[in-house]
Design a protein around this motif. Sequence first.
Motif, PDB file in Angstrom:
ATOM      1  N   GLN A 183      46.455 102.659  87.244  1.00  0.00           N
ATOM      2  CA  GLN A 183      47.903 102.485  87.154  1.00  0.00           C
ATOM      3  C   GLN A 183      48.608 103.594  87.914  1.00  0.00           C
ATOM      4  OE1 GLN A 183      47.792 102.594  82.785  1.00  0.00           O
ATOM      5  NE2 GLN A 183      48.873 100.633  82.839  1.00  0.00           N
TER       6      GLN A 183
ATOM      7  N   VAL B 138      43.515 106.792  86.492  1.00  0.00           N
ATOM      8  CA  VAL B 138      42.449 105.876  86.086  1.00  0.00           C
ATOM      9  C   VAL B 138      42.023 106.182  84.661  1.00  0.00           C
ATOM     10  CG1 VAL B 138      40.127 105.043  86.608  1.00  0.00           C
ATOM     11  CG2 VAL B 138      41.606 105.836  88.456  1.00  0.00           C
ATOM     12  N   SER B 139      41.923 105.127  83.856  1.00  0.00           N
ATOM     13  CA  SER B 139      41.394 105.234  82.496  1.00  0.00           C
ATOM     14  C   SER B 139      40.057 104.512  82.433  1.00  0.00           C
ATOM     15  CB  SER B 139      42.348 104.578  81.492  1.00  0.00           C
ATOM     16  OG  SER B 139      43.611 105.169  81.557  1.00  0.00           O
TER      17      SER B 139
ATOM     18  N   VAL C 131      40.749 100.958  84.539  1.00  0.00           N
ATOM     19  CA  VAL C 131      42.170 100.627  84.570  1.00  0.00           C
ATOM     20  C   VAL C 131      42.856 101.617  85.499  1.00  0.00           C
ATOM     21  CG1 VAL C 131      44.274 100.369  83.206  1.00  0.00           C
ATOM     22  CG2 VAL C 131      42.063  99.770  82.191  1.00  0.00           C
TER      23      VAL C 131
ATOM     24  N   PRO D  18      38.244 103.177  79.407  1.00  0.00           N
ATOM     25  CA  PRO D  18      38.406 103.013  77.963  1.00  0.00           C
ATOM     26  C   PRO D  18      37.129 103.035  77.131  1.00  0.00           C
ATOM     27  CG  PRO D  18      39.174 101.051  79.138  1.00  0.00           C
ATOM     28  CD  PRO D  18      38.815 102.076  80.157  1.00  0.00           C
TER      29      PRO D  18
ATOM     30  N   THR E   6      34.975  98.943  82.129  1.00  0.00           N
ATOM     31  CA  THR E   6      36.377  98.719  82.444  1.00  0.00           C
ATOM     32  C   THR E   6      36.953  99.917  83.191  1.00  0.00           C
ATOM     33  OG1 THR E   6      36.572  97.466  80.392  1.00  0.00           O
ATOM     34  CG2 THR E   6      38.618  98.160  81.442  1.00  0.00           C
TER      35      THR E   6
ATOM     36  N   TYR F   5      45.043 104.026  95.831  1.00  0.00           N
ATOM     37  CA  TYR F   5      44.304 103.150  94.929  1.00  0.00           C
ATOM     38  C   TYR F   5      42.811 103.247  95.217  1.00  0.00           C
ATOM     39  CZ  TYR F   5      43.283  98.981  92.170  1.00  0.00           C
ATOM     40  OH  TYR F   5      42.800  98.118  91.228  1.00  0.00           O
TER      41      TYR F   5
ATOM     42  N   HIS G 132      39.712 110.229  81.930  1.00  0.00           N
ATOM     43  CA  HIS G 132      40.588 109.827  83.027  1.00  0.00           C
ATOM     44  C   HIS G 132      40.164 110.512  84.320  1.00  0.00           C
ATOM     45  CE1 HIS G 132      43.474 108.062  80.256  1.00  0.00           C
ATOM     46  NE2 HIS G 132      43.446 109.176  79.550  1.00  0.00           N
TER      47      HIS G 132
END
Length: 70
Positions: free
Chosen positions: A8, A18-19, A6, A21, A4, A34, A28
């Motif tokens: 934001q 960016v994470s 992510v 998880p 994953t 982007y 991060h």
Amino acid sequence: MKYTIVIQWSDEDECFVVSLPEWGEFCHTHGDTYEEAFKNAQEVLEMLIKSSLADGQTLPEPKTLEKSLK
């Protein structure tokens, strides 16, 4: 890689954060665009995987989206 990512926007940092998880809450990276954030996430994931395998650690299980049966 099926991990994953992510991405934001952060008003506070004025960049895309960016994470990753599966790798822990403090894993991060970031980017001004982007596309840069995504590229950096891919590079970090590659380093995490290589490092984990070199240290003999088990890789985290990728999270997947469950499909509902109808």
